[in-house]
Scaffold this motif. Sequence first.
Motif, PDB file in Angstrom:
ATOM      1  N   LYS A   1       0.828  -1.204   0.000  1.00 52.00           N
ATOM      2  CA  LYS A   1       0.000   0.000   0.000  1.00 52.00           C
ATOM      3  C   LYS A   1       0.865   1.258   0.000  1.00 52.00           C
ATOM      4  O   LYS A   1       0.546   2.242  -0.673  1.00 52.00           O
TER       5      LYS A   1
ATOM      6  N   LYS B   1       3.489  -4.260  -6.671  1.00 55.08           N
ATOM      7  CA  LYS B   1       3.101  -5.563  -7.212  1.00 55.08           C
ATOM      8  C   LYS B   1       3.843  -6.685  -6.495  1.00 55.08           C
ATOM      9  O   LYS B   1       3.244  -7.706  -6.098  1.00 55.08           O
TER      10      LYS B   1
ATOM     11  N   PHE C   1       2.179   1.597  -3.477  1.00 59.20           N
ATOM     12  CA  PHE C   1       1.081   1.934  -4.392  1.00 59.20           C
ATOM     13  C   PHE C   1       0.752   3.423  -4.281  1.00 59.20           C
ATOM     14  O   PHE C   1       0.604   4.119  -5.299  1.00 59.20           O
TER      15      PHE C   1
ATOM     16  N   LYS D   1      -4.828  -6.138  -8.381  1.00 56.14           N
ATOM     17  CA  LYS D   1      -5.468  -5.884  -9.664  1.00 56.14           C
ATOM     18  C   LYS D   1      -5.329  -4.419 -10.069  1.00 56.14           C
ATOM     19  O   LYS D   1      -5.025  -4.099 -11.233  1.00 56.14           O
ATOM     20  N   LYS D   2      -5.538  -3.513  -9.111  1.00 55.86           N
ATOM     21  CA  LYS D   2      -5.388  -2.082  -9.387  1.00 55.86           C
ATOM     22  C   LYS D   2      -3.942  -1.764  -9.776  1.00 55.86           C
ATOM     23  O   LYS D   2      -3.685  -0.946 -10.670  1.00 55.86           O
ATOM     24  N   THR D   3      -3.010  -2.444  -9.119  1.00 54.58           N
ATOM     25  CA  THR D   3      -1.590  -2.219  -9.415  1.00 54.58           C
ATOM     26  C   THR D   3      -1.248  -2.681 -10.829  1.00 54.58           C
ATOM     27  O   THR D   3      -0.548  -1.980 -11.578  1.00 54.58           O
TER      28      THR D   3
ATOM     29  N   TYR E   1       4.671   1.311  -8.660  1.00 54.81           N
ATOM     30  CA  TYR E   1       3.776   0.185  -8.886  1.00 54.81           C
ATOM     31  C   TYR E   1       4.485  -1.160  -9.025  1.00 54.81           C
ATOM     32  O   TYR E   1       3.942  -2.195  -8.625  1.00 54.81           O
TER      33      TYR E   1
ATOM     34  N   ASN F   1      -3.238  -2.919 -13.317  1.00 57.00           N
ATOM     35  CA  ASN F   1      -3.840  -1.983 -14.274  1.00 57.00           C
ATOM     36  C   ASN F   1      -2.981  -0.732 -14.443  1.00 57.00           C
ATOM     37  O   ASN F   1      -2.879  -0.176 -15.542  1.00 57.00           O
ATOM     38  N   LYS F   2      -2.360  -0.291 -13.368  1.00 53.41           N
ATOM     39  CA  LYS F   2      -1.484   0.869 -13.441  1.00 53.41           C
ATOM     40  C   LYS F   2      -0.225   0.587 -14.247  1.00 53.41           C
ATOM     41  O   LYS F   2       0.354   1.498 -14.867  1.00 53.41           O
TER      42      LYS F   2
ATOM     43  N   LYS G   1      -7.645  -7.155  -4.682  1.00 58.07           N
ATOM     44  CA  LYS G   1      -8.151  -5.933  -5.294  1.00 58.07           C
ATOM     45  C   LYS G   1      -7.012  -4.939  -5.538  1.00 58.07           C
ATOM     46  O   LYS G   1      -6.911  -4.344  -6.617  1.00 58.07           O
ATOM     47  N   TYR G   2      -6.149  -4.790  -4.538  1.00 55.34           N
ATOM     48  CA  TYR G   2      -5.019  -3.873  -4.687  1.00 55.34           C
ATOM     49  C   TYR G   2      -4.045  -4.370  -5.760  1.00 55.34           C
ATOM     50  O   TYR G   2      -3.494  -3.567  -6.527  1.00 55.34           O
TER      51      TYR G   2
END
Length: 562
Positions: A518, A530, A521, A555-557, A526, A559-560, A552-553
């Motif tokens: 976190k 990851k 992130f 996945k967001k990472t 990123y 995507n970034k 969830k985090y």
Amino acid sequence: MKKTKTIYSSYKRTLLYLTFCFFLTACGISKSIHHIPDVKHYSLEVPEVTRINDSTFSYKQNYLTKNKQQLWELYIKGNPLQLGYNNGALTQSLMQKQESIFFSKVEGFVPSKFKQRLLRGFLKWYNRKMYLNVREDYQAELYGLSQYSSDQYDFIAPKYLRNLYLHGAHDIGHAMQDLAMVGCTSLAVWNENTEDGDLLIGRNFDFYVGDDFAKNKLVEFVQPEEGIPYMSVSWPGMIGVVSGMNKEGITVTINAGKSKIPLTAKTPISLVTREILQYAKNIDEAIAIAKKRKVFVSESILVGSANDKNAVIIEVSPKNFGVYRVQNSSRVLCTNHFQSEVYKDDKRNQKHIEESHSEYRYEKLQELLQEEKKITPEKMASILRNRSGLKDESIGYGNEKALNQLLAHHSVIFSPQKKLVWVSSNPYQLGEFVCYDLNKIFSDNRLQPDDFSKSSLNIPRDFFADSEEFKNYELSKMYGKEINEAADDKNTLLTDGVIPSYQSMNPDFWLVYYQSGKYYFNKKEYSKAKTEFEKALTKEITTVPDRQNVEKYLKKTLNKLK
């Protein structure tokens, strides 16, 4: 680094947030409710306390003393009002300190004045009927106790109402959102499962509100004018019971559960268990008392009985009631889900079993009892102190899937037939277990302060408490707090060695990698985020929602990084 403390679980943070919102706001209902109990029919002598030394105080046959394990021991007797006065007079400085700790947390957990006002309005309505569900003698006792509360918080509410509603703080925090709660563990074994065949009960009370809150543990020995003498383990200012045993050998311990939430506050669960200890001599009487009280949380009450040489779990909730009795077995295990037939189809309970750490700890208890066939008090302490996961896997210190989550307020072992109790001392349940003999304490002979414990039967301090690993664990909590704060502050950057050092202190704990992820992130690093989230997913994550949050985090990472 700044020396601060942290609480790892986000669920715990939210629960504590709501609980301390309650401390600040629930008492505000005093402006709309002016109930004061009628105490005129009780005889009263205002105590004049004698100070024997820095840690021993007395009034007639009432005592407060601190033992060498740093546990405070309180012995009081009298009618309800006198009990409250004796308790308050002897523990006044401790009680006021505890009250200060409660309210000092408010600003940290509830910084928003707007949220405080919203909750105040809700809780004025929610608590409007609580006093109607509390016995008059307990109200009288609370009234006496409240006379020694601090004047500092009178602007929030009058002393009596403040004390009354603080006894429902656990219930309020639980009831407001029915959160995943801190996971207590208890068990009872007898017959072929113990060395001497007698009933033996152990429990971890995993309730953590900071080191200051847990510092002044209070072992109370109460000889009421009516009912059965009993002991309990809690904190100054508390007349309810979370862990205790009476002179007849009835024991009670409470573990939180899951169910629907009622629309009004009713009887605090700790006052239900107090009533059981004061008035029940066997399991049937305990069940009858629990059944007639209206509660506003879901709770498992493990009741042991010397007279029955048995133990059951009374499962109470706002709209349901069940009793779990084992068949063809001489052991009862209790974590944080219901087991009786009436909750078999309860969807909340089923979901809790699937998603929380309750079932995992239940299976760990089963595993340990397969290894230890004849339980003694010493072996019971070893079970309660166990820090590993299933199949002895290392799951990180502080993981709520462990029986010993390294946050317990106290741990207790009961031998009901012998009337012996062992109470843990700091830190957590790792310190020496102090043995008390209720036959001796509640005998007709005048008790002296140095006669409380039976030191020859004490259980030694756990070696882990003095280990390098434990020191690192305590240090890692401070690091975790700092990393969380840095993650939330875009202007704060950690030095390069902080995160590797933090992770090395507790390398098997999933949370250290999640918190690191976190941080990276939020700092838009990123690739590093990851790596950390992927590491976290290789560890034993506490609950299904926690795992989903890590995923969830991640996945967001990803995507970034696209």
